[in-house]
Scaffold this motif. Structure first.
Motif, PDB file in Angstrom:
ATOM      1  N   TYR A   1       0.829  -1.209   0.000  1.00  0.00           N
ATOM      2  CA  TYR A   1       0.000   0.000   0.000  1.00  0.00           C
ATOM      3  C   TYR A   1       0.858   1.251   0.000  1.00  0.00           C
ATOM      4  N   LYS A   2       0.508   2.197  -0.840  1.00  0.00           N
ATOM      5  CA  LYS A   2       1.050   3.544  -0.661  1.00  0.00           C
ATOM      6  C   LYS A   2       0.313   4.153   0.514  1.00  0.00           C
ATOM      7  N   MET A   3       0.927   5.089   1.209  1.00  0.00           N
ATOM      8  CA  MET A   3       0.337   5.677   2.400  1.00  0.00           C
ATOM      9  C   MET A   3       0.363   7.194   2.294  1.00  0.00           C
ATOM     10  N   GLY A   4      -0.642   7.803   2.886  1.00  0.00           N
ATOM     11  CA  GLY A   4      -0.697   9.259   2.880  1.00  0.00           C
ATOM     12  C   GLY A   4      -1.221   9.790   4.198  1.00  0.00           C
ATOM     13  N   TRP A   5      -0.876  11.023   4.472  1.00  0.00           N
ATOM     14  CA  TRP A   5      -1.444  11.768   5.597  1.00  0.00           C
ATOM     15  C   TRP A   5      -2.212  12.956   5.033  1.00  0.00           C
ATOM     16  N   PHE A   6      -3.403  13.153   5.556  1.00  0.00           N
ATOM     17  CA  PHE A   6      -4.234  14.283   5.207  1.00  0.00           C
ATOM     18  C   PHE A   6      -4.689  14.950   6.499  1.00  0.00           C
ATOM     19  N   ARG A   7      -5.187  16.177   6.391  1.00  0.00           N
ATOM     20  CA  ARG A   7      -5.715  16.835   7.575  1.00  0.00           C
ATOM     21  C   ARG A   7      -6.934  17.657   7.208  1.00  0.00           C
ATOM     22  N   GLN A   8      -7.762  17.878   8.209  1.00  0.00           N
ATOM     23  CA  GLN A   8      -8.971  18.661   7.996  1.00  0.00           C
ATOM     24  C   GLN A   8      -9.217  19.536   9.211  1.00  0.00           C
ATOM     25  N   ALA A   9      -9.208  20.826   8.974  1.00  0.00           N
ATOM     26  CA  ALA A   9      -9.514  21.798  10.022  1.00  0.00           C
ATOM     27  C   ALA A   9     -11.011  22.111   9.989  1.00  0.00           C
ATOM     28  N   PRO A  10     -11.560  22.579  11.110  1.00  0.00           N
ATOM     29  CA  PRO A  10     -12.995  22.892  11.145  1.00  0.00           C
ATOM     30  C   PRO A  10     -13.377  23.886  10.060  1.00  0.00           C
ATOM     31  N   GLY A  11     -14.417  23.556   9.309  1.00  0.00           N
ATOM     32  CA  GLY A  11     -14.904  24.442   8.274  1.00  0.00           C
ATOM     33  C   GLY A  11     -14.102  24.431   6.997  1.00  0.00           C
ATOM     34  N   LYS A  12     -13.103  23.567   6.923  1.00  0.00           N
ATOM     35  CA  LYS A  12     -12.262  23.509   5.728  1.00  0.00           C
ATOM     36  C   LYS A  12     -12.312  22.120   5.114  1.00  0.00           C
ATOM     37  N   GLU A  13     -11.911  22.036   3.866  1.00  0.00           N
ATOM     38  CA  GLU A  13     -11.853  20.752   3.196  1.00  0.00           C
ATOM     39  C   GLU A  13     -10.623  19.969   3.637  1.00  0.00           C
ATOM     40  N   ARG A  14     -10.720  18.657   3.469  1.00  0.00           N
ATOM     41  CA  ARG A  14      -9.566  17.807   3.771  1.00  0.00           C
ATOM     42  C   ARG A  14      -8.441  18.132   2.789  1.00  0.00           C
ATOM     43  N   GLU A  15      -7.228  18.270   3.316  1.00  0.00           N
ATOM     44  CA  GLU A  15      -6.107  18.619   2.463  1.00  0.00           C
ATOM     45  C   GLU A  15      -4.951  17.649   2.615  1.00  0.00           C
ATOM     46  N   PHE A  16      -4.231  17.496   1.547  1.00  0.00           N
ATOM     47  CA  PHE A  16      -3.056  16.628   1.510  1.00  0.00           C
ATOM     48  C   PHE A  16      -1.944  17.190   2.378  1.00  0.00           C
ATOM     49  N   VAL A  17      -1.262  16.304   3.083  1.00  0.00           N
ATOM     50  CA  VAL A  17      -0.110  16.692   3.887  1.00  0.00           C
ATOM     51  C   VAL A  17       1.170  16.036   3.360  1.00  0.00           C
ATOM     52  N   ALA A  18       1.159  14.702   3.265  1.00  0.00           N
ATOM     53  CA  ALA A  18       2.362  13.982   2.843  1.00  0.00           C
ATOM     54  C   ALA A  18       1.970  12.600   2.339  1.00  0.00           C
TER      55      ALA A  18
ATOM     56  N   ASP B   1      -1.432  24.547  11.768  1.00  0.00           N
ATOM     57  CA  ASP B   1      -1.358  23.094  11.602  1.00  0.00           C
ATOM     58  C   ASP B   1      -2.462  22.385  12.384  1.00  0.00           C
ATOM     59  N   THR B   2      -3.208  23.132  13.176  1.00  0.00           N
ATOM     60  CA  THR B   2      -4.286  22.546  13.963  1.00  0.00           C
ATOM     61  C   THR B   2      -5.327  21.915  13.049  1.00  0.00           C
ATOM     62  N   ALA B   3      -5.593  20.635  13.270  1.00  0.00           N
ATOM     63  CA  ALA B   3      -6.529  19.894  12.419  1.00  0.00           C
ATOM     64  C   ALA B   3      -6.675  18.474  12.931  1.00  0.00           C
ATOM     65  N   LEU B   4      -7.624  17.783  12.367  1.00  0.00           N
ATOM     66  CA  LEU B   4      -7.748  16.336  12.560  1.00  0.00           C
ATOM     67  C   LEU B   4      -6.914  15.679  11.461  1.00  0.00           C
ATOM     68  N   TYR B   5      -5.965  14.874  11.865  1.00  0.00           N
ATOM     69  CA  TYR B   5      -5.035  14.258  10.924  1.00  0.00           C
ATOM     70  C   TYR B   5      -5.437  12.812  10.657  1.00  0.00           C
ATOM     71  N   TYR B   6      -5.527  12.485   9.377  1.00  0.00           N
ATOM     72  CA  TYR B   6      -5.924  11.151   8.946  1.00  0.00           C
ATOM     73  C   TYR B   6      -4.786  10.480   8.189  1.00  0.00           C
ATOM     74  N   CYS B   7      -4.636   9.189   8.386  1.00  0.00           N
ATOM     75  CA  CYS B   7      -3.787   8.442   7.469  1.00  0.00           C
ATOM     76  C   CYS B   7      -4.671   7.666   6.499  1.00  0.00           C
ATOM     77  N   ALA B   8      -4.124   7.382   5.349  1.00  0.00           N
ATOM     78  CA  ALA B   8      -4.880   6.734   4.287  1.00  0.00           C
ATOM     79  C   ALA B   8      -3.982   5.764   3.544  1.00  0.00           C
ATOM     80  N   ALA B   9      -4.610   4.765   2.941  1.00  0.00           N
ATOM     81  CA  ALA B   9      -3.850   3.728   2.234  1.00  0.00           C
ATOM     82  C   ALA B   9      -4.539   3.371   0.927  1.00  0.00           C
ATOM     83  N   ASP B  10      -3.727   2.950  -0.020  1.00  0.00           N
ATOM     84  CA  ASP B  10      -4.280   2.522  -1.302  1.00  0.00           C
ATOM     85  C   ASP B  10      -3.228   1.694  -2.030  1.00  0.00           C
ATOM     86  N   ARG B  11      -3.675   0.782  -2.875  1.00  0.00           N
ATOM     87  CA  ARG B  11      -2.745  -0.083  -3.599  1.00  0.00           C
ATOM     88  C   ARG B  11      -2.254   0.530  -4.906  1.00  0.00           C
ATOM     89  N   THR B  12      -2.889   1.603  -5.364  1.00  0.00           N
ATOM     90  CA  THR B  12      -2.506   2.154  -6.660  1.00  0.00           C
ATOM     91  C   THR B  12      -1.322   3.113  -6.517  1.00  0.00           C
TER      92      THR B  12
END
Length: 123
Positions: free
Chosen positions: A32-49, A90-101
């Motif tokens: 799996y490739k892996m990514g980190w995203f974050r989402q602050a209140p009232g904002k869209e989820r954005e790519f981090v790394a 940088d304040t936000a909810l941070y998510y990790c994500a995975a995908d095979r592509t």
């Protein structure tokens, strides 16, 4: 299928550091490739790394480049996000994500998501 659990968030002051971890279930983490995203209140989820399957390639949002480092330990089924010189923005909810592509900086390029870990940076 893979399940992801983030940890390591918290309340810190500007300039401090935090290391987020994302533990993945299953025996095929290295596929799996892996990514980190974050989402602050009232904002869209954005790519981090993002990081490719072997860990040999990494990508960063301009807003975190030079301050954040993504890495992975395939033996431990874990991806990390080292965050230094944290800023209030940088304040936000941070998510990790995975995908095979192929590696992606777009949220739609990931099929599996964790529940998120909150990072709050006070000024």
């Amino acid at each position: 299928q893979v399940q992801l659990v983030e940890s390591g968030g918290g309340l810190v002051q500007a300039g401090d550091s935090l290391r987020l971890s994302c533990a993945a279930s299953g025996r095929t983490f290295s596929s799996y490739k892996m990514g980190w995203f974050r989402q602050a209140p009232g904002k869209e989820r954005e790519f981090v790394a993002a990081i490719n399957r072997s860990g040999s390639s990494t990508y960063y949002a301009d807003s975190v480049k030079g301050r954040f480092t993504i890495s992975r330990d395939n033996a431990k089924n874990t991806v990390y996000l080292q965050m230094n010189s944290l800023k209030p923005e940088d304040t936000a909810l941070y998510y990790c994500a995975a995908d095979r592509t192929s590696i992606s900086i777009i949220a739609g390029g990931y099929d599996y998501w964790g529940q998120g870990t909150q990072v709050t940076v006070s000024s």
